[in-house]
Scaffold this active site. Structure first.
Site, PDB file in Angstrom:
ATOM      1  N   SER A  47       0.818  -1.211   0.000  1.00  0.00           N
ATOM      2  CA  SER A  47       0.000   0.000   0.000  1.00  0.00           C
ATOM      3  C   SER A  47       0.854   1.265   0.000  1.00  0.00           C
ATOM      4  CB  SER A  47      -0.961   0.007   1.196  1.00  0.00           C
ATOM      5  OG  SER A  47      -0.246  -0.017   2.421  1.00  0.00           O
ATOM      6  N   ALA A  66      -4.322  -5.119   9.648  1.00  0.00           N
ATOM      7  CA  ALA A  66      -5.024  -5.099   8.360  1.00  0.00           C
ATOM      8  C   ALA A  66      -4.153  -5.611   7.223  1.00  0.00           C
ATOM      9  CB  ALA A  66      -5.500  -3.691   8.049  1.00  0.00           C
ATOM     10  N   ASP A  88      -4.834  -2.594  -1.073  1.00  0.00           N
ATOM     11  CA  ASP A  88      -3.403  -2.296  -1.086  1.00  0.00           C
ATOM     12  C   ASP A  88      -3.035  -1.195  -2.081  1.00  0.00           C
ATOM     13  OD1 ASP A  88      -2.345  -3.816   0.991  1.00  0.00           O
ATOM     14  OD2 ASP A  88      -2.228  -5.618  -0.203  1.00  0.00           O
TER      15      ASP A  88
END
Length: 434
Positions: free
Chosen positions: A19, A139, A173
């Site tokens: 990400s 996450a 992402d």
């Protein structure tokens, strides 16, 4: 003339995996000077994830870190903290995607960075917004998708495979990285007016939810009238009180579906996507293309609302038609009549399409050495007076001496940093003599 939009912008990249690096790579491609901070002797986790050669960085890493500089730095050591402080004092943007609280513990929270350099923009990626009940969850890509309604609205709506399904696209992402990029570029424009940097917070959840916007639209409609006319469940099945999975519908008011073609039994991707538009003229042209002119006078099919009520009959008849053709033949037959359609392409077909190597869509990067050339997705937009150059990815710590020298450190100091564990792993203690 250098027309790079971000020429002169300095970025400290404290991100890893996908990400954050997807965002900072785009900053580099737009002309920013991006310094990637990597743990000495370890580096970004993706360097060794899904490797094709145990001695080389993976394609995962290579596709996300082009044109950056790598500084090997343990920011937890006293010298490491001092070096990172100097970098931040000169930076325009500082980006991190560590787990919640990690940067605060390290001593480089937004408040600290803003005090060090009020002009520095602080970008952060976390899993969830600070107000979320799930804000403390660790996450990953699927975590973002399943909590943002992407998974519950994706997949088949009946049978054995009626299960929440995550998208093949990296909604949590790379999509999050692009959302953060928008925020950072906006913050740079804002700084032109205020002279002060700002804090840009982007959650994976919100980036995912933004791409599920039409599903929230569907929820509003469902709450209002209790059914969704564009879904294959309409009109014969009862809708739940939430937006269900809908297979391969187009998603808006038009009737779209993925149709098998003549080779689908041996080629799992010999399919074509075909859309029947709602307009009467468009539908007439489609009927001519298929040879289904009888539909034009049949009240079950000659209006858009009627077609909504007879979806399965339409799908069945077009399927019989498509099964006589390859997916490319389908497009050849329908496109001249203005029917929205396309062949379903697999990754091999896309990456073998030379027309896509246009300097932006797909690009070849020469990494050199044993890796040689690799392919990645380039800058997804074009700028009329600027063309990105796509350079290789850095070796782990390959720019450490260069970066430290630019900060004013002497050769002796740089050598000491390598000895004390700041920029290189501490040597293992010798085994006691037997």
């Amino acid at each position: 003339m250098n027309t790079a939009p971000l020429q002169g912008i300095k970025v400290v990249d404290f991100t890893a995996v996908q990400s954050g690096p997807s965002c900072t790579q785009m900053l580099a491609w737009l002309g920013a000077d991006v310094i990637k901070i990597e743990r000495p002797g370890v580096g970004d986790a993706t360097r060794k994830e899904l490797q094709f050669d145990p001695n080389e960085p993976s394609y995962y890493f290579l596709q996300l870190n082009s044109d950056k500089k790598s500084l090997a730095l343990d920011a937890a050591t006293p010298d490491g903290k001092a070096i990172l402080t100097k970098l931040i004092e000169q930076a325009d943007i500082f980006v991190e995607n560590l787990h919640p609280g990690a940067m605060d513990k390290l001593g480089f929270s937004w408040e600290v960075v803003h005090k060090l350099n009020p002009r520095c923009i602080y970008g952060t990626i976390k899993g969830f917004p600070p107000t979320s009940k799930y804000k403390d969850l660790k996450a990953y890509e699927p975590v973002a998708q399943v909590t943002a309604a992407a998974a519950t609205t994706t997949g088949w709506y009946s049978g054995e495979y009626n299960i929440p399904t995550q998208s093949g696209a990296a909604l949590g992402d790379s999509n999050t990285g692009m959302h953060l990029l928008i925020g950072l570029l906006a913050a740079l424009m804002q700084r032109e007016k205020t002279g002060e940097g700002s804090f840009v917070y982007q959650s994976m959840h919100n980036a995912c939810l933004n791409l599920c916007r039409i599903k929230t639209r569907d929820q509003l409609t469902l709450d209002k009238i209790g059914y969704l006319t564009q879904f294959p469940q309409y009109p014969n099945e009862k809708f739940p009180d939430y937006v269900p999975r809908a297979g391969n519908i187009e998603g808006s008011g038009v009737l779209g579906w993925t149709f098998p073609c003549k080779g689908y039994q041996t080629d799992p991707n010999d399919y074509a996507y075909i859309i029947l538009q709602r307009g009467a003229k468009d539908f007439e042209k489609a009927c001519q293309a298929f040879g289904f002119e009888d539909w034009l006078t049949n009240p079950d099919f000659n209006t858009a609302d009627a077609r909504d009520r007879h979806k399965q009959e339409i799908i069945d008849r077009i399927t019989k038609w498509s099964l006589q053709r390859s997916k490319y033949d389908v497009v050849t037959a329908l496109a001249p009549y203005g029917v929205p359609c396309a062949p379903v392409l697999n990754t091999k077909e896309i990456m073998s399409d030379e027309s896509l190597y246009d300097g932006n869509t797909l690009v070849r990067i020469n990494q050199g050495g044993n890796i040689g050339e690799f392919v990645t997705v380039g800058c997804p937009f074009t700028i009329s007076n600027y063309q990105p150059t796509y350079g290789p990815c850095p070796t782990l710590g390959g720019n450490t001496d260069e970066v430290l020298s630019a900060l004013g450190y002497t050769a002796d100091q740089i050598a000491e940093f390598a000895k004390n564990g700041t920029t290189a792993p501490m040597p293992k203690p010798e085994a006691p003599a037997k």
